[in-house]
Design a protein around this motif. Structure first.
Motif, PDB file in Angstrom:
ATOM      1  N   CYS A 205       0.858  -1.206   0.000  1.00  0.00           N
ATOM      2  CA  CYS A 205       0.000   0.000   0.000  1.00  0.00           C
ATOM      3  C   CYS A 205       0.882   1.239   0.000  1.00  0.00           C
ATOM      4  O   CYS A 205       1.397   1.672   1.035  1.00  0.00           O
ATOM      5  CB  CYS A 205      -0.963  -0.024   1.179  1.00  0.00           C
ATOM      6  N   GLY A 206       1.076   1.808  -1.198  1.00  0.00           N
ATOM      7  CA  GLY A 206       1.906   2.994  -1.323  1.00  0.00           C
ATOM      8  C   GLY A 206       3.331   2.683  -0.904  1.00  0.00           C
ATOM      9  O   GLY A 206       3.895   1.662  -1.286  1.00  0.00           O
TER      10      GLY A 206
ATOM     11  N   GLY B 244       3.719   9.724   9.730  1.00  0.00           N
ATOM     12  CA  GLY B 244       4.456   8.523   9.295  1.00  0.00           C
ATOM     13  C   GLY B 244       3.687   7.242   9.509  1.00  0.00           C
ATOM     14  O   GLY B 244       4.263   6.159   9.651  1.00  0.00           O
ATOM     15  N   VAL B 245       2.359   7.334   9.536  1.00  0.00           N
ATOM     16  CA  VAL B 245       1.518   6.137   9.711  1.00  0.00           C
ATOM     17  C   VAL B 245       0.730   5.911   8.418  1.00  0.00           C
ATOM     18  O   VAL B 245       0.326   6.875   7.759  1.00  0.00           O
ATOM     19  CB  VAL B 245       0.559   6.347  10.916  1.00  0.00           C
ATOM     20  N   PRO B 246       0.547   4.635   8.022  1.00  0.00           N
ATOM     21  CA  PRO B 246      -0.253   4.400   6.809  1.00  0.00           C
ATOM     22  C   PRO B 246      -1.670   4.938   7.003  1.00  0.00           C
ATOM     23  O   PRO B 246      -2.311   4.656   8.028  1.00  0.00           O
ATOM     24  CB  PRO B 246      -0.267   2.876   6.671  1.00  0.00           C
ATOM     25  N   VAL B 247      -2.120   5.732   6.052  1.00  0.00           N
ATOM     26  CA  VAL B 247      -3.438   6.370   6.142  1.00  0.00           C
ATOM     27  C   VAL B 247      -4.372   5.762   5.108  1.00  0.00           C
ATOM     28  O   VAL B 247      -4.036   5.676   3.918  1.00  0.00           O
ATOM     29  CB  VAL B 247      -3.338   7.893   5.918  1.00  0.00           C
ATOM     30  N   SER B 248      -5.535   5.334   5.589  1.00  0.00           N
ATOM     31  CA  SER B 248      -6.594   4.814   4.724  1.00  0.00           C
ATOM     32  C   SER B 248      -7.698   5.853   4.684  1.00  0.00           C
ATOM     33  O   SER B 248      -7.920   6.567   5.670  1.00  0.00           O
ATOM     34  CB  SER B 248      -7.117   3.499   5.335  1.00  0.00           C
ATOM     35  N   VAL B 249      -8.383   5.970   3.548  1.00  0.00           N
ATOM     36  CA  VAL B 249      -9.493   6.914   3.449  1.00  0.00           C
ATOM     37  C   VAL B 249     -10.745   6.181   2.975  1.00  0.00           C
ATOM     38  O   VAL B 249     -10.717   5.470   1.972  1.00  0.00           O
ATOM     39  CB  VAL B 249      -9.170   8.077   2.488  1.00  0.00           C
TER      40      VAL B 249
ATOM     41  N   ILE C 239      -3.969   3.677   1.531  1.00  0.00           N
ATOM     42  CA  ILE C 239      -5.037   2.714   1.245  1.00  0.00           C
ATOM     43  C   ILE C 239      -6.322   3.467   0.940  1.00  0.00           C
ATOM     44  O   ILE C 239      -6.643   4.469   1.608  1.00  0.00           O
ATOM     45  CB  ILE C 239      -5.279   1.793   2.473  1.00  0.00           C
ATOM     46  N   LEU C 240      -7.049   2.962  -0.060  1.00  0.00           N
ATOM     47  CA  LEU C 240      -8.392   3.460  -0.318  1.00  0.00           C
ATOM     48  C   LEU C 240      -9.376   2.466   0.261  1.00  0.00           C
ATOM     49  O   LEU C 240      -9.387   1.282  -0.108  1.00  0.00           O
ATOM     50  CB  LEU C 240      -8.640   3.609  -1.806  1.00  0.00           C
TER      51      LEU C 240
ATOM     52  N   VAL D  74      -6.063  -1.225  -1.681  1.00  0.00           N
ATOM     53  CA  VAL D  74      -7.498  -1.025  -1.866  1.00  0.00           C
ATOM     54  C   VAL D  74      -8.272  -2.038  -1.031  1.00  0.00           C
ATOM     55  O   VAL D  74      -8.024  -3.241  -1.118  1.00  0.00           O
ATOM     56  CB  VAL D  74      -7.915  -1.198  -3.343  1.00  0.00           C
ATOM     57  N   CYS D  75      -9.185  -1.510  -0.187  1.00  0.00           N
ATOM     58  CA  CYS D  75     -10.098  -2.407   0.532  1.00  0.00           C
ATOM     59  C   CYS D  75     -11.416  -2.438  -0.218  1.00  0.00           C
ATOM     60  O   CYS D  75     -12.053  -1.401  -0.430  1.00  0.00           O
ATOM     61  CB  CYS D  75     -10.330  -1.902   1.959  1.00  0.00           C
ATOM     62  N   LEU D  76     -11.822  -3.645  -0.632  1.00  0.00           N
ATOM     63  CA  LEU D  76     -13.080  -3.821  -1.377  1.00  0.00           C
ATOM     64  C   LEU D  76     -14.147  -4.264  -0.383  1.00  0.00           C
ATOM     65  O   LEU D  76     -14.103  -5.376   0.131  1.00  0.00           O
ATOM     66  CB  LEU D  76     -12.896  -4.886  -2.460  1.00  0.00           C
ATOM     67  N   MET D  77     -15.094  -3.376  -0.103  1.00  0.00           N
ATOM     68  CA  MET D  77     -16.123  -3.691   0.889  1.00  0.00           C
ATOM     69  C   MET D  77     -17.475  -3.939   0.218  1.00  0.00           C
ATOM     70  O   MET D  77     -17.787  -3.325  -0.818  1.00  0.00           O
ATOM     71  CB  MET D  77     -16.267  -2.524   1.886  1.00  0.00           C
ATOM     72  N   HIS D  78     -18.248  -4.831   0.850  1.00  0.00           N
ATOM     73  CA  HIS D  78     -19.608  -5.090   0.343  1.00  0.00           C
ATOM     74  C   HIS D  78     -20.603  -4.146   1.010  1.00  0.00           C
ATOM     75  O   HIS D  78     -20.587  -3.958   2.229  1.00  0.00           O
ATOM     76  CB  HIS D  78     -20.028  -6.538   0.623  1.00  0.00           C
ATOM     77  N   MET D  79     -21.461  -3.537   0.217  1.00  0.00           N
ATOM     78  CA  MET D  79     -22.583  -2.727   0.725  1.00  0.00           C
ATOM     79  C   MET D  79     -23.797  -3.064  -0.149  1.00  0.00           C
ATOM     80  O   MET D  79     -23.678  -3.072  -1.369  1.00  0.00           O
ATOM     81  CB  MET D  79     -22.263  -1.229   0.612  1.00  0.00           C
ATOM     82  N   GLN D  80     -24.922  -3.345   0.475  1.00  0.00           N
ATOM     83  CA  GLN D  80     -26.146  -3.550  -0.329  1.00  0.00           C
ATOM     84  C   GLN D  80     -26.892  -2.226  -0.338  1.00  0.00           C
ATOM     85  O   GLN D  80     -27.299  -1.722   0.728  1.00  0.00           O
ATOM     86  CB  GLN D  80     -27.029  -4.645   0.268  1.00  0.00           C
TER      87      GLN D  80
END
Ligand code: 7PM
Length: 266
Positions: A9-10, A98-103, A121-122, A144-150
């Protein structure tokens, strides 16, 4: 010997063979877990954000997730410009730590902006299924985190319905992995997440937790976010999200025992 699960991740390579914690930095005015403490009358309170981030890292968080669009049930969508105004200063401040940042976002323009600001990370809560989302990340080396949403946050909890929630979520995640790989995103950059609370009843969430192995063997690390959510409240009888720490810890331990590599926690 634990299976080493690397996440590229980056500028970071995270070894997720040992479960790690993703700390949540909600910069929305209506955050369900902390009542918008990081959001003052003049918008995001960066001093409070830095303090919270440093505390979370000191307590063991390996990365931080920044959310600028409330995805709680019933939440109204936020315009991309407003979402960017909330999250960009926060991403820049946290990257400097200096920490991995996810959005946590679904919007392709927000994705491009936070990547340029150094996000590692996205957290694609819509599974990169929105038009333009896949193209926004395919050329970058971001995780990339792939999340499920209905459905969508505004309506997702009105009548969630599945043939078999576990198999339906697994099939969606497998399809999103395939779409990302076909677009040139290497599996080592991917995470999946069943999306607890996103278009699921408590019974659906508990079935996903009970049968978590069905989504922890898709060939990429598994992220789980049950922290302080409604289902923890149903099981423990705690209506106040701030009093759901014990239940959240229990759920996190169960998830890790069933294959989760990252635990998203407030
Ligand atoms: C209802 C209440 C729905 C609270 C969502 C929330 C996740 C996430 C959020 C998750 C990933 C909250 C959440 N939850 N991203 N963003 N996985 N990847 O904790 O479970 O505020 S929003």
């Amino acid at each position: 010997m634990p299976v080493t699960q690397l996440l590229q991740c980056g500028r970071y390579r995270l070894d997720l063979g040992t479960p790690c914690v993703m700390g949540v930095i909600n910069v929305t005015p209506d955050s369900f877990s902390d009542g918008g403490e990081l959001f003052g009358p003049r918008g995001v309170d960066l001093g409070a954000v830095r303090a919270r981030a440093e505390q979370m890292c000191a307590e063991g968080a390996a990365l931080l997730d920044v959310g600028g669009e409330s995805t709680r049930p019933g939440a109204a969508p936020v315009a991309p410009a407003e979402e960017m105004a909330r999250v960009l200063p926060v991403v820049e401040a946290l990257v400097q730590l200096g920490v991995p940042v996810s959005v946590d976002t679904s919007d392709p323009d927000v994705m491009r902006a936070v990547l340029a600001a150094g996000a590692a990370i996205l957290n694609a809560v819509s599974g990169l299924a929105r038009p333009g989302a896949l193209a926004a990340v395919s050329g970058a080396d971001v995780g990339v985190c792939l999340m499920h949403m209905q459905g969508e946050p505004g309506t997702m909890q009105q009548a969630p319905r599945y043939a078999d929630v576990v198999l339906d979520v697994r099939d969606f995640l497998r399809q999103r992995i395939d779409a990302c790989v076909a677009a040139g995103i290497a599996p080592v950059r991917l995470l999946v997440d069943p999306g607890f609370g996103f278009g699921k009843t408590p019974a659906h969430n508990l079935a996903l937790l009970a049968r978590l192995h069905a989504v922890s063997d898709l060939g990429v690390p598994l992220l789980v976010g049950l922290s302080r959510k409604g289902t923890i409240g149903v099981v423990t009888g705690q209506s106040d999200a701030r009093l759901r720490m014990a239940g959240s810890i229990a759920a996190a331990v169960l998830a890790a025992a069933r294959g989760a590599s990252e635990i998203r926690a407030h």
